[in-house]
Write a protein that holds these residues in place. Structure first.
Motif, short mmCIF file in Angstrom:
data_model
loop_
_atom_site.label_atom_id
_atom_site.label_comp_id
_atom_site.label_asym_id
_atom_site.label_seq_id
_atom_site.Cartn_x
_atom_site.Cartn_y
_atom_site.Cartn_z
N THR A 223 1.52 4.01 14.19
CA THR A 223 0.79 3.56 13.01
C THR A 223 1.70 3.01 11.92
O THR A 223 1.73 1.81 11.66
CB THR A 223 -0.03 4.73 12.43
OG1 THR A 223 -0.74 5.33 13.50
CG2 THR A 223 -0.98 4.24 11.38
N ILE A 224 2.49 3.89 11.35
CA ILE A 224 3.08 3.57 10.06
C ILE A 224 4.12 2.44 10.16
O ILE A 224 4.10 1.50 9.38
CB ILE A 224 3.64 4.85 9.38
CG1 ILE A 224 3.97 4.57 7.93
CG2 ILE A 224 4.82 5.41 10.10
CD1 ILE A 224 2.74 4.48 7.07
N LEU A 227 2.40 -0.83 10.83
CA LEU A 227 1.62 -1.21 9.65
C LEU A 227 2.48 -1.89 8.58
O LEU A 227 2.05 -2.81 7.91
CB LEU A 227 0.98 0.07 9.12
CG LEU A 227 0.17 0.18 7.85
CD1 LEU A 227 -0.72 1.41 7.98
CD2 LEU A 227 1.02 0.33 6.61
N ASN A 232 -1.07 -7.06 8.15
CA ASN A 232 -2.40 -6.50 7.92
C ASN A 232 -3.38 -7.49 7.33
O ASN A 232 -3.99 -7.26 6.28
CB ASN A 232 -2.31 -5.25 7.02
CG ASN A 232 -1.38 -4.22 7.62
OD1 ASN A 232 -1.33 -4.05 8.82
ND2 ASN A 232 -0.63 -3.55 6.76
N PRO A 248 -4.65 1.22 14.53
CA PRO A 248 -4.18 2.38 13.78
C PRO A 248 -3.93 2.02 12.31
O PRO A 248 -4.21 2.83 11.42
CB PRO A 248 -2.85 2.75 14.46
CG PRO A 248 -2.89 2.09 15.78
CD PRO A 248 -3.74 0.88 15.64
N ALA A 249 -3.42 0.80 12.07
CA ALA A 249 -3.17 0.38 10.70
C ALA A 249 -4.49 0.29 9.94
O ALA A 249 -4.58 0.70 8.77
CB ALA A 249 -2.47 -0.98 10.69
N ALA A 252 -5.54 3.83 9.05
CA ALA A 252 -4.68 4.45 8.04
C ALA A 252 -4.87 3.80 6.66
O ALA A 252 -4.86 4.49 5.64
CB ALA A 252 -3.22 4.33 8.46
N ASN A 253 -5.05 2.48 6.63
CA ASN A 253 -5.19 1.80 5.35
C ASN A 253 -6.50 2.09 4.66
O ASN A 253 -6.59 2.04 3.45
CB ASN A 253 -5.08 0.28 5.54
CG ASN A 253 -3.63 -0.15 5.62
OD1 ASN A 253 -2.76 0.58 5.15
ND2 ASN A 253 -3.37 -1.31 6.18
N TYR A 255 -8.94 4.70 5.57
CA TYR A 255 -9.58 5.99 5.62
C TYR A 255 -9.38 6.70 4.30
O TYR A 255 -8.32 6.64 3.70
CB TYR A 255 -9.04 6.85 6.77
CG TYR A 255 -9.99 7.98 7.04
CD1 TYR A 255 -11.20 7.72 7.67
CD2 TYR A 255 -9.72 9.27 6.60
CE1 TYR A 255 -12.11 8.73 7.88
CE2 TYR A 255 -10.62 10.28 6.80
CZ TYR A 255 -11.82 10.01 7.45
OH TYR A 255 -12.73 11.01 7.63
#
Ligand SMILES: Nc1ncnc2c1ncn2[C@@H]1O[C@H](COP(=O)(O)OP(=O)(O)O)[C@@H](O)[C@H]1O
Ligand SMILES: [Mg+2]
Lengths: 297, 252
Positions: A223-224, A227, A232, A248-249, A252-253, A255
């Motif tokens: 993810t991180i 990202l 993005n 995943p990005a 994560a961004n 949520y």
């Protein structure tokens, strides 16, 4: 009396072990059920087909097409693996069969350290080095214009992160090739490289496949670090120099911020569900391939 | 000896500081079975591995002396090592079939020598499997993985695989020690057959086996050659006290 205490202890510890095993067994099912439960709303409203194959992403209007994210994810992951696979395979062969003992002893801790670096740090490094390298050097070289925040940067960062992870497994696998088989091949007048190719690699093929499948799962969920370098921007990437927005990005961004919109929340859960399913499928498929290959040896 | 095929002169070998082979001088006759005898740990395996340069694989080995094969010293650094190994196949103590089918195990050496195509390979694979007395047992399952064979069959497969390279010399390191008595007998008989066309150098520590098949004997003890000569003389009229002790079973 003494025996009674022992027996009770035995029964209790056995029950405890069974309980823990049960939990481990249930965990994936629980995760799956809760994701399914949460994403049920968006599935009901939009339908699986639309969610997976539409590229219209307008959360505020209730339109959730995940195609751009899925394609970005696949693109970054495959690129990362393609870059990393030959590097890992050749390095593992070199370290096992050509490098001196001292060199292997020197490299092993370095690989372990690389494997233990948190992904944020790979991300920062990617922003500082890989992104400018892609934007200023690679893109013009191939005739593209790019800020550097791109699928390719994501792939490169992933590739670097995967190297220690996959390399360690591969070295371990090559070490299990019996010395006698290599000697048998050499005794027949095969060169060292021929012996490695036909005996060591061939024998290790199931293991190599599973190493790469594990790497693939890891890369798909990373993810991180990804990202931080992919840009993005929602949209289907047309070249490796385009920006992307992997699943995943996306999760994560958004949520946390979007919990107030139930349908968006549900859509993100659906994204997580897709992620989980893909990783599980990788695992099952590689398992099948391994079993198939082991049968033929 | 007239025209020995291999002659070893003043061979010394060290693993780190351990002196494993001590000033070895051996002559190996052409198209005969030479048996190397000796208690375990005396350097027999190391000697065979030196002959086909497999010792090169170990770190920290130091070798001096000469091994003459066809009037060429095979210990010089710039020699074609794969060429030597093709001339001298090594059958190891534990059969180690390659991780592939029965057919491909035998075809492996042929392919390395540049032979391609099933139509060319098949007759040769059959020929060598017959030479190793294995053909009848595997002819219907050439596509099976070699690991499914019994240990005795695996050892014969390894023999066939070695023969496929067309060696002049077969080195065999206790080739029957991992096998059941029946498989051992089969291998032994095969060797008696093969010596018509090949020079065989075989390590064993089974005296009875040596009596049965040896033409020539080399007896080693603690890294040294104690006695060597024609088998009959060696068994009937040993010259050295150590040999007599060994024949009486003192070291076993
Ligand atoms: N790779 C190796 N490194 C260090 N010492 C070894 C190695 N291989 C064999 N040796 C030593 O060399 C001696 C001879 O071993 P080996 O040739 O296997 O004897 P044999 O085959 O007669 O039983 C033994 O003392 C053994 O410990
Ligand atoms: Mg031995």
């Amino acid at each position: 009396m003494y025996n009674f205490v022992r027996k009770t202890k035995d029964t209790i510890s056995e029950a405890w072990v069974k309980f823990v095993l049960m939990l481990i067994f249930l965990l994936p099912l629980v995760i799956l059920a809760s994701l399914l439960n949460k994403s049920w709303m968006v599935i009901q409203t939009s339908g699986i087909g639309d969610l997976l194959f539409s590229s219209v992403w307008r959360p505020m209007a209730g339109q959730f097409g995940f195609k751009p994210f899925i394609i970005s994810s696949v693109y970054v992951t495959v690129l990362g693996l393609i870059i990393t696979a030959p590097v890992c395979l050749l390095s593992a062969i070199y370290l096992t069969y050509y490098g001196s003992k001292r060199m292997t002893a020197f490299m092993q801790p370095i690989i372990d350290i690389l494997a233990g670096i948190p992904s944020v740090i790979y991300g920062v490094w990617g922003v500082l080095i890989i992104v400018p390298f892609t934007g200023r050097f690679l893109a013009p070289l191939f005739g593209y214009e790019s800020t550097g925040f791109s699928i390719l940067s994501g792939g490169l960062v992933l590739a670097v992160m995967l190297i220690p992870f996959i390399l360690n497994i591969l070295i371990e696998i090559f070490r299990t090739v019996p010395h006698e088989q290599m000697e048998a091949s050499l005794s027949l007048g095969a060169s060292k490289w021929e012996s490695i190719k036909h005996v060591a690699v061939r024998r290790s093929l199931p293991g190599i496949v599973s190493a790469f499948a594990l790497g693939l799962s890891r890369a798909f969920g990373e993810t991180i670090a990804v990202l931080m370098v992919v840009g993005n921007v929602v949209g289907i990437p047309r070249s490796p120099f385009d920006t992307g927005y992997p699943l995943p990005a996306l999760i994560a961004n958004n949520y946390g911020e979007m919990l107030s919109i139930p349908m968006f929340d549900s859509a993100l859960m659906f994204a997580a569900l897709v992620l989980l399913m893909v990783v599980v499928c990788f695992n099952l498929m590689s398992r099948y391939v391994i079993i198939f290959m082991e049968k033929r040896q | 000896m007239e025209n020995p095929i291999i002659s070893i002169r003043n061979l010394n070998l060290y693993f780190e500081k351990q002196h494993v082979l001590k000033n070895i001088n051996i002559e190996i006759p052409h198209n005969k079975v030479t048996v190397i005898l000796g208690p375990s740990g005396c350097g027999k395996t190391t000697l065979l591995k030196t002959l086909n340069r497999l010792v090169d694989l170990h770190d920290h080995v130091k070798i001096s002396g000469k091994i003459m094969l066809d009037d060429k010293d095979i210990l010089v650094p710039n020699i074609d090592v794969t060429g030597i190994r093709k001339k001298m196949g090594l059958l190891s103590q534990k059969p180690s079939p390659l991780p592939m089918t029965i057919f491909n195990n035998v075809a492996y050496g042929l392919r390395i020598n540049g032979l391609r195509g099933k139509r060319k390979l098949m007759p040769l694979v059959e020929k060598h499997l017959r030479e190793a007395n294995l053909w009848d047992e595997v002819k219907d399952r050439l596509r099976d993985p070699a690991s499914r064979l019994s240990i005795g069959q695996q050892q014969r497969l390894c023999l066939a695989r070695g023969l496929a390279v067309n060696p002049e010399i077969i080195l065999a390191d206790e080739p029957t020690s991992a096998l059941d008595p029946i498989s051992s007998t089969v291998i032994e008989q095969q060797f008696a057959e093969l010596k018509k066309h090949y020079t065989i150098v075989m390590v064993t520590h089974v005296l009875r086996q040596a009596r049965r098949i040896a033409d020539h004997i080399v007896f080693m003890y603690l890294g040294e050659v104690i006695e060597q000569g024609p088998a009959r003389e060696f068994f009937n009229n040993p010259k050295e006290q150590k040999t007599r002790d060994y024949l009486k079973g003192a070291f076993n």
